[in-house]
Design a protein around this motif. Structure first.
Motif, mmCIF file in Angstrom:
data_model
loop_
_atom_site.group_PDB
_atom_site.id
_atom_site.type_symbol
_atom_site.label_atom_id
_atom_site.label_comp_id
_atom_site.label_asym_id
_atom_site.label_seq_id
_atom_site.Cartn_x
_atom_site.Cartn_y
_atom_site.Cartn_z
ATOM 1 N N LYS A 1 11.119 4.329 -5.655
ATOM 2 C CA LYS A 1 10.844 3.303 -4.650
ATOM 3 C C LYS A 1 12.135 2.576 -4.296
ATOM 4 C CE LYS A 1 6.150 2.985 -4.774
ATOM 5 N NZ LYS A 1 5.346 3.303 -3.665
ATOM 6 N N GLU A 2 12.264 2.239 -3.042
ATOM 7 C CA GLU A 2 13.403 1.473 -2.544
ATOM 8 C C GLU A 2 12.925 0.060 -2.217
ATOM 9 O OE1 GLU A 2 16.534 2.540 -2.382
ATOM 10 O OE2 GLU A 2 15.970 4.513 -3.125
ATOM 11 N N PRO A 3 13.815 -0.925 -2.295
ATOM 12 C CA PRO A 3 13.415 -2.304 -1.986
ATOM 13 C C PRO A 3 12.780 -2.464 -0.604
ATOM 14 C CG PRO A 3 15.572 -2.288 -3.008
ATOM 15 C CD PRO A 3 15.194 -0.849 -2.762
ATOM 16 N N GLU A 4 13.184 -1.636 0.347
ATOM 17 C CA GLU A 4 12.620 -1.734 1.696
ATOM 18 C C GLU A 4 11.116 -1.444 1.707
ATOM 19 O OE1 GLU A 4 15.272 0.281 0.957
ATOM 20 O OE2 GLU A 4 16.871 -0.935 1.807
ATOM 21 N N GLN A 5 10.648 -0.721 0.714
ATOM 22 C CA GLN A 5 9.233 -0.373 0.643
ATOM 23 C C GLN A 5 8.372 -1.542 0.163
ATOM 24 O OE1 GLN A 5 10.338 3.291 -1.646
ATOM 25 N NE2 GLN A 5 8.623 4.134 -0.494
ATOM 26 N N MET A 6 8.980 -2.599 -0.301
ATOM 27 C CA MET A 6 8.207 -3.734 -0.806
ATOM 28 C C MET A 6 7.371 -4.383 0.286
ATOM 29 S SD MET A 6 8.195 -4.007 -3.971
ATOM 30 C CE MET A 6 7.391 -5.587 -4.069
ATOM 31 N N LYS A 7 7.811 -4.317 1.523
ATOM 32 C CA LYS A 7 7.016 -4.897 2.611
ATOM 33 C C LYS A 7 5.671 -4.168 2.717
ATOM 34 C CE LYS A 7 7.232 -6.144 7.465
ATOM 35 N NZ LYS A 7 8.012 -6.163 8.690
ATOM 36 N N SER A 8 5.703 -2.847 2.674
ATOM 37 C CA SER A 8 4.457 -2.066 2.735
ATOM 38 C C SER A 8 3.624 -2.255 1.476
ATOM 39 C CB SER A 8 4.774 -0.581 2.907
ATOM 40 O OG SER A 8 5.408 -0.363 4.134
ATOM 41 N N THR A 9 4.291 -2.292 0.337
ATOM 42 C CA THR A 9 3.590 -2.498 -0.936
ATOM 43 C C THR A 9 2.876 -3.842 -0.927
ATOM 44 O OG1 THR A 9 5.198 -1.134 -2.109
ATOM 45 C CG2 THR A 9 3.892 -2.664 -3.445
ATOM 46 N N ASN A 10 3.576 -4.875 -0.489
ATOM 47 C CA ASN A 10 2.994 -6.211 -0.419
ATOM 48 C C ASN A 10 1.794 -6.216 0.533
ATOM 49 O OD1 ASN A 10 2.729 -8.996 -0.859
ATOM 50 N ND2 ASN A 10 4.031 -9.459 0.879
ATOM 51 N N ALA A 11 1.924 -5.582 1.684
ATOM 52 C CA ALA A 11 0.818 -5.536 2.653
ATOM 53 C C ALA A 11 -0.414 -4.857 2.054
ATOM 54 C CB ALA A 11 1.265 -4.821 3.925
ATOM 55 N N MET A 12 -0.201 -3.788 1.299
ATOM 56 C CA MET A 12 -1.320 -3.076 0.684
ATOM 57 C C MET A 12 -2.005 -3.949 -0.374
ATOM 58 S SD MET A 12 -3.200 -0.443 0.810
ATOM 59 C CE MET A 12 -2.210 0.518 1.927
ATOM 60 N N PHE A 13 -1.217 -4.643 -1.201
ATOM 61 C CA PHE A 13 -1.800 -5.543 -2.194
ATOM 62 C C PHE A 13 -2.587 -6.655 -1.498
ATOM 63 C CE2 PHE A 13 0.842 -3.585 -5.401
ATOM 64 C CZ PHE A 13 0.187 -3.842 -6.593
ATOM 65 N N GLN A 14 -2.025 -7.226 -0.425
ATOM 66 C CA GLN A 14 -2.709 -8.304 0.302
ATOM 67 C C GLN A 14 -4.044 -7.810 0.856
ATOM 68 O OE1 GLN A 14 -1.437 -11.520 0.679
ATOM 69 N NE2 GLN A 14 0.605 -11.161 -0.138
ATOM 70 N N LEU A 15 -4.072 -6.572 1.337
ATOM 71 C CA LEU A 15 -5.295 -6.001 1.899
ATOM 72 C C LEU A 15 -6.344 -5.756 0.814
ATOM 73 C CD1 LEU A 15 -6.809 -4.614 4.314
ATOM 74 C CD2 LEU A 15 -5.727 -2.494 3.551
ATOM 75 N N VAL A 16 -5.956 -5.093 -0.243
ATOM 76 C CA VAL A 16 -6.903 -4.718 -1.299
ATOM 77 C C VAL A 16 -7.430 -5.941 -2.054
ATOM 78 C CG1 VAL A 16 -7.129 -3.447 -3.481
ATOM 79 C CG2 VAL A 16 -5.951 -2.399 -1.546
ATOM 80 N N LEU A 17 -6.567 -6.930 -2.258
ATOM 81 C CA LEU A 17 -6.951 -8.103 -3.055
ATOM 82 C C LEU A 17 -7.402 -9.287 -2.207
ATOM 83 C CD1 LEU A 17 -4.056 -7.911 -5.686
ATOM 84 C CD2 LEU A 17 -6.367 -6.947 -5.837
#
Length: 111
Positions: A61-77
């Motif tokens: 994983k690259e730091p740039e992927q954190m935006k997508s990761t964060n969005a997915m966590f926000q959606l699921v939770l």
């Protein structure tokens, strides 16, 4: 490639621009408000994710992927209050050394 510190700084600066303060992760908010309606909780979740990315095993994983990761966590939770999310992260981190998936946290909350 953007540095993780730059991404986190931008997130914190955006929060301050909106008049919010990033919460301390060890402060319980005693909130029953679902994450989707809790702007402070969203910022806290973002901070927890960046801390996990910084300190846990993350493969490919690259730091740039954190935006997508964060969005997915926000959606699921989105339906859970930040108190439950914080407790689930604490439980997960006591038993795992790799970056959690959103489903990992949701399953802990639903137990």
């Amino acid at each position: 490639m953007q540095k993780l510190a730059d991404i986190l700084t931008r997130t914190i600066d955006q929060t301050k621009a909106n008049g919010q303060k990033p919460p301390l992760s060890n402060q319980p908010s005693n909130s029953v408000t679902p994450l989707m309606q809790d702007e402070t909780g969203k910022v806290e979740l973002t901070n927890m994710l960046f801390q996990c990315f910084d300190s846990l095993k993350v493969y490919g994983k690259e730091p740039e992927q954190m935006k997508s990761t964060n969005a997915m966590f926000q959606l699921v939770l989105a339906d859970y209050p930040i108190d439950k999310i914080r407790e689930a992260f604490a439980f997960y981190l006591k038993h795992n050394s790799e970056m959690p998936a959103p489903a990992d946290i949701a399953q802990i909350i639903e137990r």
